[in-house]
Motif scaffolding. Structure first.
Motif, PDB file in Angstrom:
ATOM      1  N   CYS A   1       0.846  -1.200   0.000  1.00 47.02           N
ATOM      2  CA  CYS A   1       0.000   0.000   0.000  1.00 47.02           C
ATOM      3  C   CYS A   1       0.882   1.252   0.000  1.00 47.02           C
ATOM      4  N   PRO A   2       0.607   2.241  -0.865  1.00 48.82           N
ATOM      5  CA  PRO A   2       1.412   3.461  -0.914  1.00 48.82           C
ATOM      6  C   PRO A   2       1.273   4.339   0.316  1.00 48.82           C
ATOM      7  N   ASN A   3       0.371   3.960   1.221  1.00 46.79           N
ATOM      8  CA  ASN A   3       0.215   4.715   2.462  1.00 46.79           C
ATOM      9  C   ASN A   3       0.843   3.982   3.648  1.00 46.79           C
ATOM     10  N   ARG A   4       1.812   3.127   3.356  1.00 46.34           N
ATOM     11  CA  ARG A   4       2.588   2.447   4.398  1.00 46.34           C
ATOM     12  C   ARG A   4       4.070   2.707   4.123  1.00 46.34           C
ATOM     13  N   ILE A   5       4.606   3.745   4.714  1.00 44.90           N
ATOM     14  CA  ILE A   5       5.979   4.155   4.435  1.00 44.90           C
ATOM     15  C   ILE A   5       6.833   4.148   5.707  1.00 44.90           C
ATOM     16  N   VAL A   6       6.473   4.993   6.660  1.00 46.22           N
ATOM     17  CA  VAL A   6       7.251   5.115   7.898  1.00 46.22           C
ATOM     18  C   VAL A   6       7.270   3.801   8.666  1.00 46.22           C
ATOM     19  N   GLN A   7       6.151   3.098   8.683  1.00 49.52           N
ATOM     20  CA  GLN A   7       6.043   1.859   9.462  1.00 49.52           C
ATOM     21  C   GLN A   7       6.967   0.756   8.968  1.00 49.52           C
ATOM     22  N   LYS A   8       7.509   0.887   7.764  1.00 48.13           N
ATOM     23  CA  LYS A   8       8.417  -0.131   7.221  1.00 48.13           C
ATOM     24  C   LYS A   8       9.858   0.070   7.674  1.00 48.13           C
ATOM     25  N   GLY A   9      10.159   1.192   8.300  1.00 49.95           N
ATOM     26  CA  GLY A   9      11.503   1.424   8.810  1.00 49.95           C
ATOM     27  C   GLY A   9      12.420   2.090   7.794  1.00 49.95           C
ATOM     28  N   THR A  10      13.650   2.339   8.209  1.00 56.52           N
ATOM     29  CA  THR A  10      14.643   3.019   7.379  1.00 56.52           C
ATOM     30  C   THR A  10      14.934   2.226   6.109  1.00 56.52           C
ATOM     31  N   PRO A  11      14.737   2.816   4.924  1.00 53.38           N
ATOM     32  CA  PRO A  11      14.945   2.076   3.676  1.00 53.38           C
ATOM     33  C   PRO A  11      16.345   2.216   3.090  1.00 53.38           C
ATOM     34  N   TYR A  12      17.236   2.978   3.762  1.00 51.73           N
ATOM     35  CA  TYR A  12      18.555   3.246   3.198  1.00 51.73           C
ATOM     36  C   TYR A  12      19.671   2.668   4.072  1.00 51.73           C
ATOM     37  N   SER A  13      20.804   2.386   3.450  1.00 48.31           N
ATOM     38  CA  SER A  13      21.998   1.985   4.193  1.00 48.31           C
ATOM     39  C   SER A  13      22.654   3.250   4.740  1.00 48.31           C
ATOM     40  N   LEU A  14      22.818   3.300   6.048  1.00 48.10           N
ATOM     41  CA  LEU A  14      23.365   4.481   6.710  1.00 48.10           C
ATOM     42  C   LEU A  14      24.646   4.137   7.445  1.00 48.10           C
ATOM     43  N   CYS A  15      25.421   5.166   7.778  1.00 49.58           N
ATOM     44  CA  CYS A  15      26.691   4.961   8.474  1.00 49.58           C
ATOM     45  C   CYS A  15      26.830   5.970   9.603  1.00 49.58           C
ATOM     46  N   ILE A  16      27.038   5.471  10.816  1.00 46.40           N
ATOM     47  CA  ILE A  16      27.382   6.316  11.956  1.00 46.40           C
ATOM     48  C   ILE A  16      28.888   6.541  11.894  1.00 46.40           C
ATOM     49  N   PHE A  17      29.316   7.802  11.800  1.00 44.29           N
ATOM     50  CA  PHE A  17      30.743   8.069  11.604  1.00 44.29           C
ATOM     51  C   PHE A  17      31.245   9.134  12.575  1.00 44.29           C
ATOM     52  N   ARG A  18      32.533   9.096  12.828  1.00 43.10           N
ATOM     53  CA  ARG A  18      33.182  10.066  13.712  1.00 43.10           C
ATOM     54  C   ARG A  18      33.542  11.305  12.895  1.00 43.10           C
ATOM     55  N   THR A  19      32.999  12.473  13.276  1.00 42.48           N
ATOM     56  CA  THR A  19      33.285  13.694  12.538  1.00 42.48           C
ATOM     57  C   THR A  19      34.713  14.156  12.810  1.00 42.48           C
ATOM     58  N   ASN A  20      35.281  14.915  11.881  1.00 39.77           N
ATOM     59  CA  ASN A  20      36.666  15.373  12.024  1.00 39.77           C
ATOM     60  C   ASN A  20      36.774  16.831  12.457  1.00 39.77           C
ATOM     61  N   ASN A  21      35.657  17.406  12.904  1.00 40.53           N
ATOM     62  CA  ASN A  21      35.684  18.808  13.324  1.00 40.53           C
ATOM     63  C   ASN A  21      35.170  19.000  14.746  1.00 40.53           C
ATOM     64  N   GLY A  22      35.275  17.951  15.563  1.00 37.89           N
ATOM     65  CA  GLY A  22      34.931  18.069  16.978  1.00 37.89           C
ATOM     66  C   GLY A  22      33.465  17.975  17.313  1.00 37.89           C
ATOM     67  N   ARG A  23      32.620  17.529  16.381  1.00 38.81           N
ATOM     68  CA  ARG A  23      31.183  17.416  16.637  1.00 38.81           C
ATOM     69  C   ARG A  23      30.777  16.027  17.100  1.00 38.81           C
ATOM     70  N   GLY A  24      31.773  15.196  17.435  1.00 43.21           N
ATOM     71  CA  GLY A  24      31.456  13.839  17.903  1.00 43.21           C
ATOM     72  C   GLY A  24      31.035  12.944  16.760  1.00 43.21           C
ATOM     73  N   TRP A  25      29.972  12.159  17.000  1.00 41.57           N
ATOM     74  CA  TRP A  25      29.464  11.253  15.980  1.00 41.57           C
ATOM     75  C   TRP A  25      28.448  11.954  15.089  1.00 41.57           C
ATOM     76  N   GLY A  26      28.309  11.455  13.886  1.00 37.44           N
ATOM     77  CA  GLY A  26      27.309  11.941  12.955  1.00 37.44           C
ATOM     78  C   GLY A  26      26.771  10.768  12.153  1.00 37.44           C
ATOM     79  N   VAL A  27      25.850  11.046  11.248  1.00 34.89           N
ATOM     80  CA  VAL A  27      25.269  10.001  10.394  1.00 34.89           C
ATOM     81  C   VAL A  27      25.347  10.460   8.946  1.00 34.89           C
ATOM     82  N   LYS A  28      25.783   9.571   8.068  1.00 34.13           N
ATOM     83  CA  LYS A  28      25.789   9.862   6.636  1.00 34.13           C
ATOM     84  C   LYS A  28      25.085   8.726   5.894  1.00 34.13           C
TER      85      LYS A  28
END
Length: 246
Positions: free
Chosen positions: A87-114
Motif C-alpha cells: 500500500c502506498p500509504n505504508r511508508i514510515v512503518q516499514k523502517g529506514t529504507p537506506y543503508s546508513l553509516c554512523i561516523f566520527r566527525t573530524n571537526n569536533g562534533r562527535g558522531w554523525g550520520v551519513k
C-alpha cells in the motif's frame, strides 16, 4: 544496514546506549491506544482511506514521496486496514529504507550520520525513537543533560506538551544525527496504530536530493510553532529563517 566508521580517533560507540526500533514508553504511558478498525480500501488511496477519515489528505504521491507541507500530520494505514504491505500509504512503518553509516566527525562534533546511498527529495529516511517520558521527567533530565553539554530530548508538541522522547540511552540511528540550521531532513508527525494526538511518531524526510556519502542533519528546534512560522514565511514570501542550537 547501519555501519559504524571512525577514521579520526580511537573513540568507540557509546557503551551505555541501547539500540531500539520503536518507542520505549515509561511506566504508565501507553503508546498504542488499542485501535481496532482500519480502512476498507482494497487499493489505497480511496474515498474513505485513513488520512481522509482523519480530515487530512494522503501524505504521499504515487511514487511514495511526501507531497504535504511541514506542519501537517501524516496518517498511515494501520494493522487493521484491508490493504496489503505494498500500500502506498505504508511508508514510515516499514523502517529506514537506506543503508546508513554512523561516523566520527573530524571537526569536533562527535558522531554523525551519513547516507551510503543517494536519497531523493521528499523521501522517508528514518524515525526518531527513544524513551517516552512525561514533560516533568524531561525537565528533570534536561537539567542533568545541560550540565553535560548535550541533550537528546525531543518534545512531542504536536497537540500538547505532555510527553517527550529521550534518545539519550535508548534510541536508533537518529540518536547520532547532528543539528544544522540548513538541514537536509525535516520533521513530520505520524499516526499509525496510535491516534492519540499527544503521542505522534516522529519521522524525518529529506528536504532535497542527498548524495551518497553526505551527512544527514536536522534542525533540533524545528518543531511545533516554529514549523508553523516557517509555513507562514513561505506564504509571505520570506525565505530567511534563523535558528540557534539548543
Amino acid at each position: 544496514m547501519i555501519l559504524v566508521e571512525n577514521t579520526v580517533d580511537l573513540e568507540g560507540p557509546p557503551l551505555d546506549f541501547y539500540y531500539i526500533n520503536e518507542y520505549k514508553p515509561a511506566p504508565g504511558i501507553n503508546v498504542i491506544n488499542g485501535i481496532t478498525t482500519g480502512c476498507e480500501c482494497a487499493d489505497c488511496p480511496a474515498e474513505k482511506c485513513c488520512p481522509k477519515e482523519a480530515g487530512f489528505i494522503l501524505a504521499y504521491n504515487k511514487k511514495k514521496k511526501l507531497k504535504i507541507q511541514p506542519g501537517l500530520p501524516i496518517y498511515e494505514c494501520n494493522s487493521f486496514c484491508r490493504c496489503g504491505p505494498d500500500c502506498p500509504n505504508r511508508i514510515v512503518q516499514k523502517g529506514t529504507p537506506y543503508s546508513l553509516c554512523i561516523f566520527r566527525t573530524n571537526n569536533g562534533r562527535g558522531w554523525g550520520v551519513k547516507t551510503l546511498q543517494k536519497i531523493k527529495m521528499n523521501s522517508f529516511v528514518m524515525e526518531y525513537v527513544g524513551e517516552v517520558i512525561t514533560s516533568e521527567e524531561a525537565e528533570r533530565r534536561g537539567q542533568f543533560y545541560d550540565n553535560q553539554g548535550n541533550t537528546y530530548l525531543f518534545d512531542l508538541d504536536y497537540d500538547s506538551d505532555e510527553f517527550t522522547v529521550d534518545a539519550a540511552r535508548y534510541g536508533n540511528v537518529s540518536h547520532f544525527v547532528n543539528h544544522s540550521c540548513d538541514p537536509n531532513l525535516q520533521v513530520f508527525n505520524v499516526f499509525i496504530d496510535n491516534l492519540d494526538l499527544r503521542l505522534p511518531r516522529i519521522a524525518l524526510f529529506s528536504t532535497r536530493t542527498i548524495k551518497a556519502g553526505e551527512e544527514l542533519t536536522f534542525d533540533y528546534q524545528m518543531k511545533g510553532l516554529q514549523i508553523l512560522t516557517l509555513l507562514l514565511q513561505e506564504v509571505w514570501g520570506t525565505s530567511r529563517f534563523c535558528c540557534s542550537l539548543m
